[in-house]
Write a protein that holds these residues in place. Structure first.
Motif, PDB file in Angstrom:
ATOM      1  N   ARG A 241       0.832  -1.209   0.000  1.00 24.44           N
ATOM      2  CA  ARG A 241       0.000   0.000   0.000  1.00 24.44           C
ATOM      3  C   ARG A 241       0.861   1.250   0.000  1.00 24.44           C
ATOM      4  NH1 ARG A 241      -4.254  -2.291   4.552  1.00 24.44           N
ATOM      5  NH2 ARG A 241      -5.260  -3.829   3.208  1.00 24.44           N
ATOM      6  N   HIS A 242       1.889   1.234  -0.837  1.00 26.63           N
ATOM      7  CA  HIS A 242       2.804   2.363  -1.035  1.00 26.63           C
ATOM      8  C   HIS A 242       3.666   2.664   0.190  1.00 26.63           C
ATOM      9  CE1 HIS A 242       0.512   2.912  -4.663  1.00 26.63           C
ATOM     10  NE2 HIS A 242      -0.582   3.189  -3.993  1.00 26.63           N
ATOM     11  N   GLN A 243       3.678   1.791   1.171  1.00 27.83           N
ATOM     12  CA  GLN A 243       4.527   1.959   2.341  1.00 27.83           C
ATOM     13  C   GLN A 243       5.698   0.990   2.236  1.00 27.83           C
ATOM     14  OE1 GLN A 243       4.464   4.013   4.889  1.00 27.83           O
ATOM     15  NE2 GLN A 243       2.389   4.715   5.278  1.00 27.83           N
ATOM     16  N   LYS A 244       6.914   1.487   2.367  1.00 21.57           N
ATOM     17  CA  LYS A 244       8.092   0.623   2.326  1.00 21.57           C
ATOM     18  C   LYS A 244       8.103  -0.294   3.552  1.00 21.57           C
ATOM     19  CE  LYS A 244      10.452   4.699   0.536  1.00 21.57           C
ATOM     20  NZ  LYS A 244      11.422   5.766   0.885  1.00 21.57           N
ATOM     21  N   ILE A 245       8.465  -1.551   3.327  1.00 19.26           N
ATOM     22  CA  ILE A 245       8.567  -2.469   4.469  1.00 19.26           C
ATOM     23  C   ILE A 245       9.921  -3.169   4.537  1.00 19.26           C
ATOM     24  CG2 ILE A 245       6.091  -2.844   4.742  1.00 19.26           C
ATOM     25  CD1 ILE A 245       6.328  -5.382   3.135  1.00 19.26           C
ATOM     26  N   ILE A 246      10.606  -3.291   3.396  1.00 20.05           N
ATOM     27  CA  ILE A 246      11.964  -3.840   3.347  1.00 20.05           C
ATOM     28  C   ILE A 246      12.795  -2.900   2.487  1.00 20.05           C
ATOM     29  CG2 ILE A 246      13.448  -5.742   2.613  1.00 20.05           C
ATOM     30  CD1 ILE A 246      11.724  -6.679   4.822  1.00 20.05           C
ATOM     31  N   GLU A 247      13.988  -2.530   2.952  1.00 18.58           N
ATOM     32  CA  GLU A 247      14.892  -1.683   2.172  1.00 18.58           C
ATOM     33  C   GLU A 247      16.288  -2.284   2.224  1.00 18.58           C
ATOM     34  OE1 GLU A 247      13.400  -0.383   5.016  1.00 18.58           O
ATOM     35  OE2 GLU A 247      12.023   1.205   4.422  1.00 18.58           O
ATOM     36  N   GLU A 248      17.071  -2.017   1.171  1.00 16.95           N
ATOM     37  CA  GLU A 248      18.424  -2.563   1.153  1.00 16.95           C
ATOM     38  C   GLU A 248      19.374  -1.626   0.416  1.00 16.95           C
ATOM     39  OE1 GLU A 248      18.987  -6.017  -1.565  1.00 16.95           O
ATOM     40  OE2 GLU A 248      16.805  -5.897  -1.815  1.00 16.95           O
ATOM     41  N   ALA A 249      20.654  -1.808   0.683  1.00 18.71           N
ATOM     42  CA  ALA A 249      21.706  -1.056  -0.007  1.00 18.71           C
ATOM     43  C   ALA A 249      22.903  -1.978  -0.184  1.00 18.71           C
ATOM     44  CB  ALA A 249      22.104   0.181   0.810  1.00 18.71           C
ATOM     45  N   PRO A 250      23.493  -1.961  -1.385  1.00 17.32           N
ATOM     46  CA  PRO A 250      23.046  -1.259  -2.596  1.00 17.32           C
ATOM     47  C   PRO A 250      21.956  -2.037  -3.307  1.00 17.32           C
ATOM     48  CG  PRO A 250      25.075  -2.440  -3.049  1.00 17.32           C
ATOM     49  CD  PRO A 250      24.782  -2.649  -1.581  1.00 17.32           C
ATOM     50  N   SER A 251      21.497  -1.531  -4.483  1.00 14.57           N
ATOM     51  CA  SER A 251      20.497  -2.217  -5.284  1.00 14.57           C
ATOM     52  C   SER A 251      21.178  -3.164  -6.269  1.00 14.57           C
ATOM     53  CB  SER A 251      19.651  -1.211  -6.066  1.00 14.57           C
ATOM     54  OG  SER A 251      18.858  -1.856  -7.042  1.00 14.57           O
ATOM     55  N   VAL A 252      20.580  -4.352  -6.429  1.00  8.44           N
ATOM     56  CA  VAL A 252      21.147  -5.299  -7.392  1.00  8.44           C
ATOM     57  C   VAL A 252      20.857  -4.859  -8.830  1.00  8.44           C
ATOM     58  CG1 VAL A 252      20.967  -7.234  -5.804  1.00  8.44           C
ATOM     59  CG2 VAL A 252      19.055  -6.743  -7.339  1.00  8.44           C
ATOM     60  N   LEU A 253      19.963  -3.878  -9.007  1.00 14.79           N
ATOM     61  CA  LEU A 253      19.564  -3.470 -10.353  1.00 14.79           C
ATOM     62  C   LEU A 253      20.605  -2.591 -11.038  1.00 14.79           C
ATOM     63  CD1 LEU A 253      17.213  -3.422 -12.462  1.00 14.79           C
ATOM     64  CD2 LEU A 253      16.447  -1.302 -11.359  1.00 14.79           C
ATOM     65  N   LEU A 254      21.335  -1.797 -10.257  1.00 15.59           N
ATOM     66  CA  LEU A 254      22.191  -0.764 -10.846  1.00 15.59           C
ATOM     67  C   LEU A 254      23.613  -1.258 -11.085  1.00 15.59           C
ATOM     68  CD1 LEU A 254      21.176   2.437  -8.825  1.00 15.59           C
ATOM     69  CD2 LEU A 254      20.026   1.326 -10.753  1.00 15.59           C
ATOM     70  N   ASP A 255      24.130  -0.907 -12.241  1.00 14.90           N
ATOM     71  CA  ASP A 255      25.563  -1.095 -12.469  1.00 14.90           C
ATOM     72  C   ASP A 255      26.276   0.201 -12.084  1.00 14.90           C
ATOM     73  OD1 ASP A 255      25.110   0.712 -14.577  1.00 14.90           O
ATOM     74  OD2 ASP A 255      25.087  -0.866 -16.097  1.00 14.90           O
ATOM     75  N   ASP A 256      27.581   0.195 -12.146  1.00 20.12           N
ATOM     76  CA  ASP A 256      28.342   1.358 -11.689  1.00 20.12           C
ATOM     77  C   ASP A 256      28.003   2.613 -12.481  1.00 20.12           C
ATOM     78  OD1 ASP A 256      29.583  -0.159  -9.770  1.00 20.12           O
ATOM     79  OD2 ASP A 256      31.398  -0.533 -10.946  1.00 20.12           O
ATOM     80  N   ALA A 257      27.789   2.474 -13.775  1.00 20.91           N
ATOM     81  CA  ALA A 257      27.509   3.642 -14.610  1.00 20.91           C
ATOM     82  C   ALA A 257      26.162   4.256 -14.267  1.00 20.91           C
ATOM     83  CB  ALA A 257      27.553   3.253 -16.085  1.00 20.91           C
ATOM     84  N   THR A 258      25.143   3.412 -14.093  1.00 27.39           N
ATOM     85  CA  THR A 258      23.811   3.926 -13.747  1.00 27.39           C
ATOM     86  C   THR A 258      23.820   4.527 -12.350  1.00 27.39           C
ATOM     87  OG1 THR A 258      22.833   2.197 -15.133  1.00 27.39           O
ATOM     88  CG2 THR A 258      21.371   3.353 -13.621  1.00 27.39           C
ATOM     89  N   ARG A 259      24.534   3.882 -11.422  1.00 31.73           N
ATOM     90  CA  ARG A 259      24.648   4.429 -10.066  1.00 31.73           C
ATOM     91  C   ARG A 259      25.266   5.823 -10.094  1.00 31.73           C
ATOM     92  NH1 ARG A 259      27.022   0.406  -8.030  1.00 31.73           N
ATOM     93  NH2 ARG A 259      25.123  -0.464  -7.097  1.00 31.73           N
ATOM     94  N   ALA A 260      26.315   5.992 -10.859  1.00 33.67           N
ATOM     95  CA  ALA A 260      26.973   7.296 -10.943  1.00 33.67           C
ATOM     96  C   ALA A 260      26.053   8.335 -11.585  1.00 33.67           C
ATOM     97  CB  ALA A 260      28.267   7.175 -11.742  1.00 33.67           C
ATOM     98  N   ALA A 261      25.302   7.934 -12.626  1.00 30.65           N
ATOM     99  CA  ALA A 261      24.410   8.878 -13.304  1.00 30.65           C
ATOM    100  C   ALA A 261      23.264   9.299 -12.396  1.00 30.65           C
ATOM    101  CB  ALA A 261      23.862   8.243 -14.581  1.00 30.65           C
ATOM    102  N   MET A 262      22.659   8.345 -11.682  1.00 34.24           N
ATOM    103  CA  MET A 262      21.571   8.686 -10.768  1.00 34.24           C
ATOM    104  C   MET A 262      22.084   9.508  -9.600  1.00 34.24           C
ATOM    105  SD  MET A 262      19.231   5.222 -10.678  1.00 34.24           S
ATOM    106  CE  MET A 262      18.008   5.989  -9.612  1.00 34.24           C
TER     107      MET A 262
END
Length: 687
Positions: A241-262
């Protein structure tokens, strides 16, 4: 932690409560700064009050008269000699007027400038500002102050599905996903009510809904000398319901280039509003194309999930909030920020997954939190293989009510890689004990073992899709066995030393010339049918131990160990209130006039905010009759069948207890289907 010059601050007031107040107080202590807690009447004996150096009562339980009262908070700061105020998160943390009032009173607001709060707190202006700065934004409505008709028109122009969002708030409060344009009017009205209740402002905007998105945010640190850095990202896609319940760092989705751009985009967004302090820039990211990210909003405060960033960077964010507010420069550059290992956080909330996550409450009768005591947020046992940190506002004996947010604590695990961090967190949740208040700890533990979570194939709809399979609506037989053992032990008087016990003094199943007969105990878990459980007295191989805080019992050759307090039992993060049940008394009570399926009862403790009917009104099945709000969540109570309202026992503004009768709907003689008597949530009412 390096030495802090306390010449600027020697006393800081923490303008918050619960786990975040405790967490801020501990960093203040590590810095050698005196802490001042504030409390309402509901929190007079709360953990944050006891852990602070001093505390000030600021009013009665309602937040509007205590934690949201600017005058009372400032008075407390002045009376205790505080030089600065830390707002935590929630309440007034993103209130520009509060930041300005602090400055006018000669107090340093430990947060960004008031102008930055005002700009980024208005999601409409924020989008326009960062768009001008070259940051990509989610397509949506433009302009502020749109009325209901203009919002609906914008939504139709964008095309469903769309997301309604409060302009003034965050945390998922007041957000509505609308897939059917015919429901826009009702959903806009509901979103405005919740936004007004949560933020005091019912301004809404509408955005395009991106199917199967991922929610990724970038942590920002900015000093007052022109340095703005990012500390990597957090994956926050596991939401309900749009409420975060689990959070993590870092994200498995991002590569180094995307991480730097974001990260660069987040830094640019922070610079565009003249930011200072710790903040978070949130992006929505298509899972199949992470390079196509869109700015959603900027949170001008500390985030609930900040510990996962602390554990992978080694940087105490609260410490640097204080240091930046005191005028210090950041001593490191962007290239100095490195991410080590992986961290995952689970939010423990007072809610019952088996009852559609309705808010719960009660007294904390027994509590065990894994590594819940730490002197510094970054103590060695808080990082590394198998490390667990618990940020909590709970203590044994604490009362959990319905006036404030349902989050009670956060359990955070750190490990050398994602798989080890997930395993450690699941084990920590299994070892977490909270008896007296039903929580979601067991549900979170099962969620963390879901194949898609383990593989990292996440999106913001995953929890909703998987929830039914992660909620076990049954009570394990071992729970009833343990409860039966508790009831039997309570009925059997102790044998005096060297004395004699009358064999007929308690139900023992005694019979001449044979094995003892089973003794039947009637038991009931709220929300479940009563159960008759037979206990075999004298079967020592079955009941190993029954004490005030533990039960050990063998069922079908398997030994089960439960934590216990009174009628509460718990294990593996789950808890059950197993009370004795008297079928005869219940039958007599029913014969005396129970209304059965015609009765509408409160599904949780809360406040009635809307009453839509009166006695004598005819209603149709499924029609919304009342709205009950608990822990900042709205729940629509609907007619169980077509009929006439014959009783209405509450008015708007009334406080109600769980299972309190709210109304009675007598069915029409022509009604052929009584329907489901269970109250429905607003999401169900809208579907």
């Amino acid at each position: 932690m390096t030495t802090f010059d306390t010449g600027r601050f020697d006393t800081v007031l923490v303008a918050n409560r619960g786990e975040i107040a405790v967490r801020v107080i501990r960093t203040l202590r590590a810095l050698g700064i005196r802490s001042v807690a504030v409390y309402s009447d509901a929190d007079a004996d709360a953990r944050h009050v006891r852990e602070a150096d001093t505390a000030v009562r600021i009013g009665p339980a309602p937040a509007a008269e205590s934690y949201l009262s600017v005058d009372r908070l400032l008075d407390a700061a002045v009376r205790t000699g505080a030089q600065a105020v830390h707002p935590g998160y929630g309440f007034l943390a993103e209130n520009a007027a509060f930041a300005r009032a602090c400055a006018a009173a000669g107090l340093v607001f430990i947060g960004p400038p008031a102008d930055a709060i005002a700009l980024m707190g208005d999601k409409i202006r924020a989008k326009e500002t960062v768009r001008t700065a070259g940051v990509p934004v989610v397509p949506g409505s433009s302009g502020s102050g749109l009325d209901d008709g203009q919002l609906a028109a914008a939504a139709r122009e964008i095309g469903t599905p769309v997301l309604l969002k409060p302009s003034a708030g965050g945390g998922g409060k007041g957000m509505r996903l609308v897939r059917d344009a015919a429901l826009l009017a009702d959903e806009i009205a509901a979103a405005r009510r919740e936004a007004r209740s949560s933020f005091g402002d019912d301004t809404l905007l509408v955005e395009r809904w991106i199917d199967r998105p991922r929610h990724i945010e970038i942590q920002i640190l900015a000093d007052g000398h022109g340095t703005v850095l990012h500390l990597g990202e957090r994956e926050c896609s596991l939401q309900r319901r749009h409420q975060k319940i689990i959070e993590e760092a870092p994200s498995v989705l991002l590569d180094d280039a995307t991480r730097a751009a974001m990260g660069a985009a987040a830094v640019q967004a922070a610079r565009s509003c003249g930011y200072r302090g710790a903040g978070t820039v949130e992006f929505i990211v298509p899972g199949k194309d992470p390079s196509s990210y869109f700015f959603m909003e900027m949170n001008t405060r500390l985030q609930v999930e900040h510990p996962v960033t602390e554990l992978v960077t080694g940087i105490d964010l609260v410490e640097w909030q204080v240091r930046i507010a005191a005028g210090e420069r950041l001593p490191f550059a962007q290239e100095d920020i490195t991410l080590t290992g992986h961290a995952v956080e689970a939010r423990i909330c007072a809610e019952d997954p088996s009852r559609d996550f309705l808010p719960t409450g009660g007294t904390v009768l027994a509590l065990h939190e894994v590594n819940g005591a730490w002197d510094s947020p970054l103590a060695e046992r808080g990082r590394g293989p198998g490390a667990v940190r618990t940020d909590s506002g709970l203590s044994q004996g604490a009362e959990v009510g319905s006036r404030y947010d349902p989050m009670l604590s956060k359990v955070i695990a750190h490990g050398p890689d994602r798989a080890s961090a997930l395993r450690t967190l699941r084990a920590a949740l299994a070892a977490t004990v909270t008896l007296g208040v039903t929580t979601n700890a067991g549900f979170l533990r099962r969620l963390l073992a879901h194949p898609d979570v383990v593989s990292g194939d996440l999106d913001t709809g995953l929890v909703e899709r998987a929830a039914a399979g992660l909620v076990d609506g049954t009570v394990p037989d071992a729970v009833y066995a343990a409860a039966g053992a508790v009831r039997q032990a309570a009925l059997e008087p102790a044998v005096p030393e060297g004395g004699w016990r009358d064999p007929f003094a308690a139900p023992s199943g005694f019979r001449l010339g044979g094995e003892p007969a089973p003794v039947r105990h009637w038991l009931r878990v709220p929300g479940h049918d009563p159960v008759a459980y037979d206990v075999r007295p004298g079967a020592a191989e079955d009941i190993r131990e029954v004490t005030a805080d533990r039960v050990r019992i063998t069922v079908d050759g398997v030994l089960h160990t439960f934590h216990r307090s009174g009628d509460w039992l718990g294990r593996d993060g789950e808890s059950w209130h197993v009370a004795p049940y008297d079928p005869v008394a219940e039958a007599l009570r029913g014969a005396a006039g129970a209304h059965g399926a015609d009765t509408l009862a409160a599904p949780m403790p809360g406040t009635v905010t809307v009453v839509k009917v009166a006695v004598g009104d005819d209603v149709v099945a499924g029609q919304g009759l009342l709205v009950v709000e608990a822990m900042k969540m709205e729940h629509v109570i609907s007619a169980p069948h077509a009929g006439t309202v014959t009783e209405l026992d509450v008015t708007a503004g009334a406080t109600v207890a769980m299972d309190q009768i709210l109304a009675v709907v007598a069915p029409h003689e022509s009604a052929t289907d009584a329907g489901d008597a269970s109250p429905r949530t607003d999401e169900e009412d809208a579907s």
